[in-house]
Design an enzyme around this catalytic site. Structure first.
Site, mmCIF file in Angstrom:
data_model
loop_
_atom_site.group_PDB
_atom_site.id
_atom_site.type_symbol
_atom_site.label_atom_id
_atom_site.label_comp_id
_atom_site.label_asym_id
_atom_site.label_seq_id
_atom_site.Cartn_x
_atom_site.Cartn_y
_atom_site.Cartn_z
ATOM 1 C CB ILE A 49 21.511 17.920 48.056
ATOM 2 C CG1 ILE A 49 22.218 19.272 48.083
ATOM 3 C CG2 ILE A 49 21.313 17.446 46.649
ATOM 4 C CD1 ILE A 49 23.659 19.192 47.592
ATOM 5 C CB THR A 50 17.996 21.974 50.412
ATOM 6 O OG1 THR A 50 19.135 22.452 51.158
ATOM 7 C CG2 THR A 50 17.257 20.963 51.276
ATOM 8 N N GLY A 51 18.571 23.133 47.453
ATOM 9 C CA GLY A 51 19.176 24.281 46.772
ATOM 10 C C GLY A 51 20.250 23.914 45.790
ATOM 11 C CB SER A 74 22.844 28.632 41.206
ATOM 12 O OG SER A 74 22.393 29.082 42.469
ATOM 13 N N GLY A 75 25.381 27.557 42.285
ATOM 14 C CA GLY A 75 26.364 27.618 43.372
ATOM 15 C C GLY A 75 26.835 26.280 43.897
ATOM 16 C CE1 TYR A 94 23.438 33.798 55.546
ATOM 17 C CE2 TYR A 94 25.521 34.782 56.215
ATOM 18 C CZ TYR A 94 24.818 33.786 55.565
ATOM 19 O OH TYR A 94 25.504 32.765 54.926
#
Length: 316
Positions: A26-28, A31-32, A185
């Protein structure tokens, strides 16, 4: 409102039994929603391999998860910056050399609302470069291992795909003209979502049914995404919005990607996320996908352009 296939409460992680023996990349995750997704997967006994740009933050995250879940969790980090194709290649190589199987690759990391046109080291507009090209290359490089594992690819899109120009600006992919943080975006998220359904079509025509590919979105969640990359005004408005009932917790924002990574027999054609008003919050289930996200001509062209941009050809 259409009926939720998972009942009135929608999909929740209670549906997930033990994930012992399963591996998720899993990337990132510092946080969040990425952090919350990793935490829930680890709490069910899965092995989680994190891909993060900042090693120090990632190691702090793992330390924090060990405090919360116990020292026996199987969590590790491989350094990767989606904004650099060389970094993506290096990380993918390490994953391929050190991990025996991937039950799901969850492409969760993203940047948003970058105030001014910024280019990556490879010369791409940064939102398209990170959100689309980086992930496109990562998925391609890890695909053979995912295929060998009968695994899944989960792309975390955004309802932002509905905004902006609702197509891909092929004649000016870097937005040298008319750069606008939100429009750009929006295009980067549309590109990500389109690639999911194009890959599904390609797998189908190659007769490969053992890999499943899903698109989802987190709704409006309390994460640091806008806080770190939006303009001052955007950040200010978002901080106010985060206090409102229109925004849900980051944990709930993680449910759609968890569902797509673990739920058996989930229809790949769907687009999954919170099903409440504006698809911001509410029970997690299938959301309506706007037709422009499945424009076949655009999808095919985007695939070719992406392969050329990252200098990688998917062998399916």
């Amino acid at each position: 409102m259409e009926k939720n296939q998972f009942g009135k409460k929608g999909w929740t992680p209670d549906r997930v039994n033990s994930l012992k023996g399963k591996t998720y990349v899993i990337t990132g995750t510092t946080s969040g929603t990425g952090f919350e997704a990793a935490k829930i997967l680890l709490s069910k006994g899965a092995k989680v391999v994190m891909l993060n740009r900042n090693n120090k933050k990632a190691n702090n995250t793992i330390a924090l998860l060990k405090i919360e879940l116990g020292n026996t969790i199987d969590a590790s980090n491989i350094q990767m910056d989606l904004a650099e194709l060389a970094s993506v290649k290096k990380a993918a190589l390490e994953v391929n050399q050190t991990i025996s199987h991937i039950d799901a690759l969850i492409c969760n990391a993203a940047i948003a609302q970058v105030p001014k046109q910024t280019l990556t080291v490879d010369g791409f507009e940064s939102q398209l470069g990170v959100n689309h090209y980086g992930n496109f290359l990562l998925q391609g490089l890890l695909f053979p291992l995912i295929e060998k594992s009968n695994g899944r690819i989960v792309t975390v899109g955004s309802e932002g795909y509905k905004m902006g120009i609702k197509t891909i600006k092929f004649d000016d992919m870097n937005w040298d003209k008319n750069y606008n943080p939100n429009t750009v975006y929006s295009q980067s998220k549309l590109a990500q979502i389109m690639s999911v359904y194009e890959l599904q079509d390609r797998l189908k025509s190659a007769g490969k049914t053992n890999v499943k590919v899903y698109a989802c979105h987190p709704g409006a969640s309390r994460t640091s995404l806008i806080k770190t990359s939006g303009s001052l005004m955007t950040r200010f408005i978002w901080q106010l919005m985060k206090l409102s009932p229109f925004v849900q917790s980051a944990e709930k924002g993680a449910y759609p990607e968890l569902m797509c990574a673990t739920e058996p027999n989930l229809d790949q054609k769907g687009f999954y996320g919170p099903t409440g008003r504006n698809y911001w919050t509410g029970p997690v289930g299938e959301c309506k996908l706007e037709p422009h996200a499945k424009d076949k001509t655009v999808m095919e062209k985007l695939w070719k352009v992406s392969e050329q941009a990252v200098n990688f050809n998917w062998k399916l």
